[in-house]
Design a protein around this motif. Structure first.
Motif, PDB file in Angstrom:
ATOM      1  N   LYS A  93       0.707  -1.290   0.053  1.00  0.00           N
ATOM      2  CA  LYS A  93       0.004   0.002   0.121  1.00  0.00           C
ATOM      3  C   LYS A  93       0.921   1.175   0.169  1.00  0.00           C
ATOM      4  CE  LYS A  93      -4.123  -1.957   1.954  1.00  0.00           C
ATOM      5  NZ  LYS A  93      -3.989  -3.217   1.515  1.00  0.00           N
ATOM      6  N   PHE A  94       1.880   1.364   0.938  1.00  0.00           N
ATOM      7  CA  PHE A  94       2.571   2.434   0.945  1.00  0.00           C
ATOM      8  C   PHE A  94       3.983   2.553   0.258  1.00  0.00           C
ATOM      9  CE2 PHE A  94       0.503   2.654   5.356  1.00  0.00           C
ATOM     10  CZ  PHE A  94      -0.452   3.777   5.002  1.00  0.00           C
ATOM     11  N   GLY A  95       4.405   1.239  -0.228  1.00  0.00           N
ATOM     12  CA  GLY A  95       5.558   1.247  -0.829  1.00  0.00           C
ATOM     13  C   GLY A  95       6.820   0.847  -0.055  1.00  0.00           C
ATOM     14  N   SER A  96       7.944   0.582  -0.413  1.00  0.00           N
ATOM     15  CA  SER A  96       8.907  -0.068   0.204  1.00  0.00           C
ATOM     16  C   SER A  96       9.844   0.808   1.064  1.00  0.00           C
ATOM     17  CB  SER A  96       9.906  -0.957  -0.655  1.00  0.00           C
ATOM     18  OG  SER A  96      10.976  -1.565  -0.122  1.00  0.00           O
ATOM     19  N   GLU A  97      10.383   0.229   2.216  1.00  0.00           N
ATOM     20  CA  GLU A  97      11.517   0.929   3.047  1.00  0.00           C
ATOM     21  C   GLU A  97      12.790   0.844   1.904  1.00  0.00           C
ATOM     22  OE1 GLU A  97      12.618  -3.312   3.392  1.00  0.00           O
ATOM     23  OE2 GLU A  97      10.742  -2.290   2.881  1.00  0.00           O
ATOM     24  N   TRP A  98      13.787   1.523   2.377  1.00  0.00           N
ATOM     25  CA  TRP A  98      15.011   1.555   1.638  1.00  0.00           C
ATOM     26  C   TRP A  98      15.630   0.052   1.397  1.00  0.00           C
ATOM     27  CZ3 TRP A  98      19.999   4.549   3.288  1.00  0.00           C
ATOM     28  CH2 TRP A  98      20.940   4.776   1.994  1.00  0.00           C
ATOM     29  N   LYS A  99      15.747  -0.393   0.278  1.00  0.00           N
ATOM     30  CA  LYS A  99      16.178  -1.661  -0.119  1.00  0.00           C
ATOM     31  C   LYS A  99      17.286  -1.763  -1.093  1.00  0.00           C
ATOM     32  CE  LYS A  99      13.611  -5.254   0.107  1.00  0.00           C
ATOM     33  NZ  LYS A  99      12.443  -6.303  -0.167  1.00  0.00           N
ATOM     34  N   PRO A 100      18.436  -2.456  -0.815  1.00  0.00           N
ATOM     35  CA  PRO A 100      18.809  -3.039   0.280  1.00  0.00           C
ATOM     36  C   PRO A 100      19.178  -2.040   1.429  1.00  0.00           C
ATOM     37  CG  PRO A 100      20.715  -3.155  -1.147  1.00  0.00           C
ATOM     38  CD  PRO A 100      19.317  -2.605  -1.970  1.00  0.00           C
ATOM     39  N   GLY A 101      19.267  -0.789   1.148  1.00  0.00           N
ATOM     40  CA  GLY A 101      19.559   0.004   2.265  1.00  0.00           C
ATOM     41  C   GLY A 101      21.096   0.443   2.599  1.00  0.00           C
ATOM     42  N   ILE A 126       9.183   3.136   6.215  1.00  0.00           N
ATOM     43  CA  ILE A 126       8.716   3.246   4.850  1.00  0.00           C
ATOM     44  C   ILE A 126       8.847   4.821   4.494  1.00  0.00           C
ATOM     45  CG2 ILE A 126       6.802   2.938   3.197  1.00  0.00           C
ATOM     46  CD1 ILE A 126       6.142   0.510   4.727  1.00  0.00           C
ATOM     47  N   THR A 127       8.295   5.665   5.152  1.00  0.00           N
ATOM     48  CA  THR A 127       8.055   7.072   5.153  1.00  0.00           C
ATOM     49  C   THR A 127       9.399   7.705   4.693  1.00  0.00           C
ATOM     50  OG1 THR A 127       6.010   7.094   6.479  1.00  0.00           O
ATOM     51  CG2 THR A 127       7.183   9.310   6.201  1.00  0.00           C
ATOM     52  N   PHE A 128      10.411   7.297   5.613  1.00  0.00           N
ATOM     53  CA  PHE A 128      11.471   7.766   5.581  1.00  0.00           C
ATOM     54  C   PHE A 128      12.126   7.567   4.075  1.00  0.00           C
ATOM     55  CE2 PHE A 128      16.411   7.196   5.006  1.00  0.00           C
ATOM     56  CZ  PHE A 128      16.759   8.356   5.482  1.00  0.00           C
ATOM     57  N   ILE A 177      -5.963   8.401  -0.024  1.00  0.00           N
ATOM     58  CA  ILE A 177      -5.376   9.717   0.263  1.00  0.00           C
ATOM     59  C   ILE A 177      -4.176   9.776   1.308  1.00  0.00           C
ATOM     60  CG2 ILE A 177      -6.054  11.666   1.709  1.00  0.00           C
ATOM     61  CD1 ILE A 177      -7.716  11.168  -0.803  1.00  0.00           C
ATOM     62  N   LEU A 178      -4.264   8.909   2.045  1.00  0.00           N
ATOM     63  CA  LEU A 178      -2.763   8.615   2.755  1.00  0.00           C
ATOM     64  C   LEU A 178      -1.672   8.251   1.771  1.00  0.00           C
ATOM     65  CD1 LEU A 178      -3.734   6.639   6.075  1.00  0.00           C
ATOM     66  CD2 LEU A 178      -3.163   9.221   5.708  1.00  0.00           C
ATOM     67  N   VAL A 179      -1.917   7.260   0.849  1.00  0.00           N
ATOM     68  CA  VAL A 179      -0.741   6.710  -0.060  1.00  0.00           C
ATOM     69  C   VAL A 179      -0.150   7.832  -0.847  1.00  0.00           C
ATOM     70  CG1 VAL A 179      -0.470   5.161  -1.929  1.00  0.00           C
ATOM     71  CG2 VAL A 179      -1.767   4.526   0.259  1.00  0.00           C
ATOM     72  N   ASP A 180      -1.492   8.414  -1.588  1.00  0.00           N
ATOM     73  CA  ASP A 180      -0.957   9.467  -2.571  1.00  0.00           C
ATOM     74  C   ASP A 180      -0.375  10.638  -1.956  1.00  0.00           C
ATOM     75  OD1 ASP A 180      -1.748   7.826  -4.640  1.00  0.00           O
ATOM     76  OD2 ASP A 180      -3.765   8.884  -4.623  1.00  0.00           O
ATOM     77  N   SER A 181      -0.749  10.912  -0.608  1.00  0.00           N
ATOM     78  CA  SER A 181       0.059  12.149  -0.056  1.00  0.00           C
ATOM     79  C   SER A 181       1.346  11.754   0.335  1.00  0.00           C
ATOM     80  CB  SER A 181      -0.785  12.485   1.263  1.00  0.00           C
ATOM     81  OG  SER A 181      -0.635  11.431   2.213  1.00  0.00           O
ATOM     82  N   TYR A 210      -3.450  17.706  -2.184  1.00  0.00           N
ATOM     83  CA  TYR A 210      -2.872  17.141  -3.646  1.00  0.00           C
ATOM     84  C   TYR A 210      -3.512  15.737  -3.776  1.00  0.00           C
ATOM     85  CZ  TYR A 210       0.053  14.058  -6.396  1.00  0.00           C
ATOM     86  OH  TYR A 210       0.498  13.338  -7.214  1.00  0.00           O
ATOM     87  N   ALA A 211      -3.638  14.908  -2.827  1.00  0.00           N
ATOM     88  CA  ALA A 211      -4.224  13.726  -2.831  1.00  0.00           C
ATOM     89  C   ALA A 211      -5.880  13.841  -3.065  1.00  0.00           C
ATOM     90  CB  ALA A 211      -3.833  12.750  -1.474  1.00  0.00           C
ATOM     91  N   LEU A 212      -6.282  14.512  -2.246  1.00  0.00           N
ATOM     92  CA  LEU A 212      -7.844  14.629  -2.542  1.00  0.00           C
ATOM     93  C   LEU A 212      -8.347  15.068  -4.235  1.00  0.00           C
ATOM     94  CD1 LEU A 212      -8.948  16.645   0.571  1.00  0.00           C
ATOM     95  CD2 LEU A 212      -9.501  14.154   0.001  1.00  0.00           C
ATOM     96  N   GLU A 213      -7.370  16.103  -4.624  1.00  0.00           N
ATOM     97  CA  GLU A 213      -7.728  16.411  -5.763  1.00  0.00           C
ATOM     98  C   GLU A 213      -7.433  15.313  -6.786  1.00  0.00           C
ATOM     99  OE1 GLU A 213      -6.321  19.931  -8.936  1.00  0.00           O
ATOM    100  OE2 GLU A 213      -5.628  20.260  -6.870  1.00  0.00           O
ATOM    101  N   LYS A 214      -6.060  14.604  -6.432  1.00  0.00           N
ATOM    102  CA  LYS A 214      -5.912  13.437  -7.526  1.00  0.00           C
ATOM    103  C   LYS A 214      -7.032  12.615  -7.498  1.00  0.00           C
ATOM    104  CE  LYS A 214      -2.297   9.971  -8.366  1.00  0.00           C
ATOM    105  NZ  LYS A 214      -1.026   9.477  -7.714  1.00  0.00           N
ATOM    106  N   ASN A 215      -7.718  12.125  -6.455  1.00  0.00           N
ATOM    107  CA  ASN A 215      -8.710  11.187  -6.410  1.00  0.00           C
ATOM    108  C   ASN A 215     -10.089  11.815  -6.641  1.00  0.00           C
ATOM    109  OD1 ASN A 215      -7.438   8.565  -5.081  1.00  0.00           O
ATOM    110  ND2 ASN A 215      -6.452  10.140  -4.344  1.00  0.00           N
TER     111      ASN A 215
END
Length: 574
Positions: free
Chosen positions: A104-112, A178-180, A261-265, A278-283
């Motif tokens: 849903k959110f994408g990956s952490e830094w791999k292999p980091g 993931i956010t980082f 909304i959380l993912v796109d933001s 931005y995410a609200l408008e995109k959706n």
């Protein structure tokens, strides 16, 4: 409760070396091997700055390290139980937490930074109430941060290993990792803390851990919220009330607009409220953040879909969530008044209920010039029917409601003001703002009509007096030879406070010629006072590109300097 470390903590390596010795970040590749780790002493139960930990479990996506000192204190039976719990949690991370959140959110830094696809989870004893933390300093080399563990890692309180809530804590902290990667490393921006925590707070729900409400993270956050519902959404102090407000708000947002909304933001180069917009408008949603926040302040009061689809929760576990507004009782007499002063911060909900009294209720709200309040209100009748409406505020943020037959037809009025001045830059303690309201009970229509009649008579009188004064001013000015009637080039700076000046006379004549949208009062007095200053500001803002922008200004000043004079001279043909 989980707290976070979201800033790199740099310190002198030598000082720590003297206290703790050389700490190695070399990973143990074999179960049972030990490694040394820096930890945050403010979270650690014993205020330690570093520990030795052993690799207890290795999953498909994780290494589980446990504090060696803690592990050695456990009895053989306790170790056996803990070992089973760690094994179950490792499997839960591999099969649910990791795939759910990365999909849903994408990956952490791999292999980091450690060139390893596995995430390190370090368990040590923390202060009561702390579920875990994340330190983005671990994502930097020792050359950049001398206390970096140089790993993709999170820290979890070992005290919770026998509780199901630990799965929610692990999911929460993993979202920070993931956010980082998605924000700081890929897009080069640092998320505002409140929204960083908000996404992490929704992780247990995405993983299904809040479906069983009893004992869940969601239940804890509901209690945190109800204990202090007016905590500001965007101000972060790491308190339990901060976690409560963001959790309850994000469940409303995702209920109505979806978790995308959380993912796109997150996948936007913008941060904070701007990224949500931005995410609200995109959706494809037309409602903006301000409208949604206002709807939410109503929803947590009424939680009733019959009043509007946007005024309730869809989550079954939140169907009965309602805050209790502050009560304000008016005496049951024909004449009474209650004046109240309140302080608030940006993006904080406020709920004040007014009841009692009788006859006509006049409610007056004063939000303060320069502020941006939204003030919906709930009006309930004797029939138990309630309705939502919005108080209309003027440019000074003042508004009024007059309700006849109060306490006969109506049982209560609940106002829900929220301040919405600031849209970005939430990185510390926010200032407080004052708003006032006054509720007055009177007995009458006759007095009201009489007052209106008196005011209208006063208006007519003042108009006549103003006309007389204007005529006198014009006559006096006509006799003063020092006033130039053939206004030529404006060659000196003009400013507020100048009086009996021929250039001011000419300036006012010029402003009058620009039309009523610039100078509606049309007074030609030779005195540079507040009405003239406002007219100059309107003129400057009308020609902002030529007057204000070159000076780096966005608003008029009312000072007639070189740039303003140059434009005036241009318009009069000089």
């Amino acid at each position: 409760m989980s707290k976070k470390v979201l800033q790199i903590k740099i310190c002198l390596f030598l000082s720590f070396f003297l206290l703790f010795g050389v700490i190695s970040a070399v990973k143990a590749d074999t179960i049972g091997e030990k490694g040394n780790f820096y930890i945050d002493s403010s979270f650690d139960l014993y205020n330690r700055g570093g520990i030795t930990a052993r690799l207890l479990k290795m999953g498909d996506y994780s290494y589980f390290y446990v504090d060696n000192n803690w592990w050695d204190t456990l009895s053989s039976k306790d170790r056996e139980r803990a070992n089973l719990n760690f094994a179950n949690l490792s499997e839960e991370f591999d099969k649910k937490i990791y795939p759910t959140l990365t999909s849903k959110f994408g990956s952490e830094w791999k292999p980091g930074i450690d060139d390893d696809n596995r995430v390190t989870v370090l368990f040590h004893l923390m202060n009561e109430g702390d579920g875990g933390y994340f330190n983005n300093g671990d994502e930097y080399s020792r050359f950049q941060n001398s206390r970096s563990n140089q790993r993709e890692m999170v820290y979890i309180n070992a005290n919770y290993i026998s509780s199901d809530i630990i799965k929610s804590f692990l999911a929460h902290e993993f979202v920070h990792l993931i956010t980082f990667n998605q924000k700081e490393r890929i897009r080069g921006v640092q998320e505002e803390i409140w929204l960083n925590e908000t996404r992490a707070e929704y992780a247990p729900t995405l993983c299904g851990y809040d479906e069983e409400y009893q004992g869940s993270n969601l239940q804890n956050r509901v209690n945190n919220f109800l204990n202090n519902p007016s905590d500001p959404l965007t101000e972060w102090k790491g308190l339990s009330s901060d976690y409560g407000i963001i959790n309850i708000f994000i469940h409303y947002l995702t209920d109505h607009y979806g978790y995308r909304i959380l993912v796109d933001s997150l996948h936007s180069p913008k941060v904070g409220i701007e990224s949500i917009s931005y995410a609200l408008e995109k959706n494809g949603f037309e409602r903006n953040f301000s409208q949604i926040f206002t709807d939410w302040t109503i929803a947590v009061l009424v939680n009733d879909c019959s009043l509007g689809e946007e005024y309730c929760y869809k989550n079954e576990n939140l169907k009965n969530l309602r805050i209790v507004p502050e009560s304000n009782f008016l005496p049951l007499s024909s004449e009474s008044s209650l004046s109240v002063n309140h302080t608030t911060k940006n993006w904080a909900g406020n709920w004040q209920k007014i009841f009692g009294g009788k006859d006509t209720l006049t409610f007056e709200f004063k939000g303060g010039d320069g502020n941006n309040f939204r003030v919906p209100y709930l009006l309930c009748e004797k029939s138990n029917e309630c309705s939502i409406d919005f108080l209309s505020l003027d440019k000074n943020q003042n508004g009024e409601i007059v309700l006849k037959d109060f306490n006969k037809k109506y049982t209560s009025l609940t106002i829900i003001p929220s301040l919405q001045n600031k849209l970005f830059g939430f990185d510390g303690i926010e200032p407080t703002y004052l708003y006032d309201w006054k509720a007055t009970i009177s007995d009458g229509t006759d007095k009201e009509a009489e007052l209106i009649e008196q005011l209208l008579a006063q208006i007519d009188y003042l108009r006549a007096e103003i006309a007389k004064v204007q005529a006198q001013i014009t006559a006096v000015l006509a006799k003063k030879s020092r006033y130039k009637r053939d206004c030529q080039e404006f060659d000196k700076n003009l400013y507020y406070g100048m009086k009996n000046d021929s250039e001011i006379f000419c300036l006012q004549q010029f402003l009058k010629n620009q039309g009523t949208d610039i100078y509606p009062e049309e007074l030609i007095t030779g005195n540079f006072l507040s009405l003239t200053k406002l007219a100059v500001i309107r003129f400057q803002e009308k020609y902002a590109q030529e007057i204000l922008t070159p000076l780096g200004l966005s608003s008029g000043t009312g000072y007639v300097g070189p740039a303003t004079r140059e434009k005036i001279n241009e318009l009069i043909g000089l």
